[in-house]
Design an enzyme around this catalytic site. Structure first.
Site, mmCIF file in Angstrom:
data_model
loop_
_atom_site.group_PDB
_atom_site.id
_atom_site.type_symbol
_atom_site.label_atom_id
_atom_site.label_comp_id
_atom_site.label_asym_id
_atom_site.label_seq_id
_atom_site.Cartn_x
_atom_site.Cartn_y
_atom_site.Cartn_z
ATOM 1 N N SER A 31 0.832 -1.208 0.000
ATOM 2 C CA SER A 31 0.000 0.000 0.000
ATOM 3 C C SER A 31 0.861 1.251 0.000
ATOM 4 C CB SER A 31 -0.918 0.019 1.226
ATOM 5 O OG SER A 31 -1.693 1.196 1.225
ATOM 6 N N GLU A 75 -10.193 2.192 3.132
ATOM 7 C CA GLU A 75 -9.838 3.332 2.276
ATOM 8 C C GLU A 75 -11.065 3.866 1.534
ATOM 9 O OE1 GLU A 75 -7.608 3.553 -1.967
ATOM 10 O OE2 GLU A 75 -6.462 2.562 -0.371
ATOM 11 N N LYS A 118 -4.740 -6.603 3.230
ATOM 12 C CA LYS A 118 -4.683 -5.533 2.221
ATOM 13 C C LYS A 118 -6.069 -5.262 1.632
ATOM 14 C CE LYS A 118 -2.832 -2.590 -0.704
ATOM 15 N NZ LYS A 118 -3.786 -2.363 -1.766
ATOM 16 N N HIS A 158 -7.961 -3.319 4.152
ATOM 17 C CA HIS A 158 -7.341 -1.984 4.121
ATOM 18 C C HIS A 158 -7.982 -1.144 3.017
ATOM 19 C CE1 HIS A 158 -4.550 0.635 1.902
ATOM 20 N NE2 HIS A 158 -3.933 0.902 3.035
ATOM 21 N N ASN A 159 -8.163 -1.748 1.841
ATOM 22 C CA ASN A 159 -8.758 -1.010 0.732
ATOM 23 C C ASN A 159 -10.231 -0.695 0.997
ATOM 24 O OD1 ASN A 159 -6.255 -1.504 -0.388
ATOM 25 N ND2 ASN A 159 -7.056 -2.022 -2.396
#
Length: 515
Positions: free
Chosen positions: A143, A222, A215, A218-219
């Site tokens: 990231s 986001e 991940k 995480h996105n």
């Protein structure tokens, strides 16, 4: 005719396959830290370009250099054993094709790393398949975008501990670094001048697909973060009648406090930018039609599979979906009427501060949903995810880098078994202090007809989570009525389930004994 001479055997420390922007920048980052990096791209012209633009003398570390190869076989042969090969190609069939090509050339004990945005189930499959051949496979989230890849990303590797031991020296060297005392990112990296010292923003996440799962979520976080910021902008633009320049100055101030983050920082920059063609505010000439690559959708699918409420991230995905209906929205705007704006007069409330508080409270709820999803996935897959360490590696390098991640890290350090971030004293206190402003902003947006799906869903999440009694009792009674789905009673052992015979006279209750 070969472009490059065949590299000497064992002349490189690590290899990178795929030299699009992310792969190229990651390779340069690795070389800056003193590693000799074998580079290979299906199009040799791309390899030629990166090598010609980056001769050995430009790298900051002692001995850092690029080692190019025309052929995949020569590329693999040039890397010292145990080999560390990082794949930076498009997720899906492209990644499988590269892995298949490498699998017949590497040796047992070598490590293949997928640094793309792969679906975590694909990573589980690949790790199992290569493991049967004695080849290590690491699915690693990367990231930070192009800049992060070049100067220090947040890295989320999954796989076997012995694979991590081989990859660790490289990943810890190139990751973003944070100050050990404050948790703030160390800045100042430049080509040939990597940041030294500090705590690296990487750690071994867990087995098989854990790294890519972290991940993915995480996105999803986001997505939520970006939508929340956009709703703050929308309220300031259409309720408070602020100009982009005015809003930029507000975001600059917000970035000095609790909302300090990469996304708030770049929002201030975007809002200050003038369009080089028209001279107008840049944001005013950008079409309101957002794209997406799928990781947000994957996150919501996982939340549904695990039964974890993640409505703020979900609303962020749907907000992008409805933005894509631009032509329909334009047509609907000419037919569907909204309220006459309230344009409330002075009421003693500082509305800019109120929007800030709404943004911060909503952000806390969005992250609480993401970390609850990590917890559920960890239990379901047996990953033993360490949530504090995940927060720690997000503090620098990544898109969701934010000051308050230090508070999340501290919360899980104090209580690794914390069921939900909302129960941590710091976050509970923030929301208790600021919820009046949060509610006022959601209410005023509704009265003025301004959509705030992420603000509103975050508030509903908070109110639902703090409610000892929800209307699901009626819902479950309805389910028992039309589908004999049974119910539990409030006045008996909750492990017992019942059904009311809705078709029989007197409607007798029947106890259902489950095996």
């Amino acid at each position: 005719m070969p472009v490059f001479p065949v590299p000497a055997a064992n002349s490189a420390d690590v290899g990178v396959v795929g030299l699009a922007v992310m792969g190229q920048n990651l390779a340069l980052n690795i070389a800056d830290h003193g590693f000799r990096v074998a580079v290979y791209n299906r199009s040799v012209e791309k390899t030629q370009q990166i090598v010609s633009e980056n001769p050995p003398g430009v790298f900051g570390g002692t001995g850092g250099a690029l080692v190019p190869a025309d052929e995949l076989r020569d590329f693999v042969r040039s890397i010292k054993a145990p080999r560390r090969i990082v794949i930076m190609v498009q997720a899906g069939p492209g990644t499988d094709a590269v892995i298949d090509g490498l699998a017949g050339l590497v040796d047992r004990g070598d490590v293949i790393v997928d640094g793309g945005n792969a679906e975590w189930q694909d990573t589980v499959r690949r790790e199992k398949s290569l493991g049967e051949k004695g080849i290590h496979f690491v699915g690693s989230g990367v990231s930070g975008g192009e800049t992060g890849a070049r100067f220090g990303p947040s890295l989320m590797p999954g796989g076997k501990p012995e694979a991590w031991a081989i990859l660790k020296p490289v990943w810890e060297a190139i990751a973003a670094k944070v100050d050990p005392a404050s948790g703030k990112p160390l800045a100042g990296a430049a080509p040939g001048k990597p940041v030294s010292g500090g705590i690296p923003c990487t750690t071994h996440i867990g087995p098989d697909g854990a790294g890519h799962y972290v991940k993915m979520v995480h996105n999803g976080i986001e997505y939520g973060d970006m939508q929340l910021i956009c709703e703050a902008y929308h309220v300031m633009r259409d309720v408070l009648a602020m100009t982009p320049a005015d809003m930029s100055r507000v975001f600059v101030e917000w970035n000095k406090g609790d909302l300090d983050s990469f996304l708030v920082e770049i929002t201030a920059d975007v809002l200050a930018q003038l369009d080089p063609v028209s001279g107008r505010a840049f944001v005013d000439v950008v079409l309101d039609k957002a794209g997406q690559k799928g990781t947000g959708k994957w996150t919501i699918g996982s939340a549904l599979d695990l039964g974890v409420p993640a409505q703020t991230m979900s609303e962020a995905v749907f907000a992008r979906n409805i933005s894509a209906l631009k032509d329909e929205r334009v047509a609907a705007s000419k037919v569907l009427k909204g309220p006459v704006p309230v344009r409330a007069g002075p009421d003693g409330r500082n509305w800019i501060d109120a929007v800030r508080d709404a943004l911060y409270c909503s952000k806390i709820c969005s992250y609480a949903q993401g970390f609850a999803l990590y917890s559920a996935a960890s239990k379901a897959s047996g990953w033993n995810l360490k949530l504090g360490e995940i927060a720690m590696i997000f503090r620098g390098g990544c898109i969701i880098r934010a000051r308050f991640l230090q508070k999340i890290y501290e919360a899980y350090q104090k209580n690794p078994a914390l069921p939900n971030l909302l129960l941590d004293p710091y976050f509970a206190g923030v929301i208790e202090k600021n919820q009046a402003n949060w509610r006022a902003v959601v209410a005023r947006a509704a009265l003025d007809g301004i959509p705030v799906p992420a603000f509103g869903s975050a508030l509903s999440y908070y109110d639902s989570y703090r409610s000892a009694n929800l209307p699901a009792n009626l819902l479950q009674a309805q389910r028992d009525y039309f589908g004999s789905h049974t119910y539990q009673r409030t006045d008996t052992d909750p492990s017992k389930v019942y059904h009311l015979d809705w078709t029989a006279p007197g409607r007798p209750q029947i106890e259902i004994r489950k095996p």
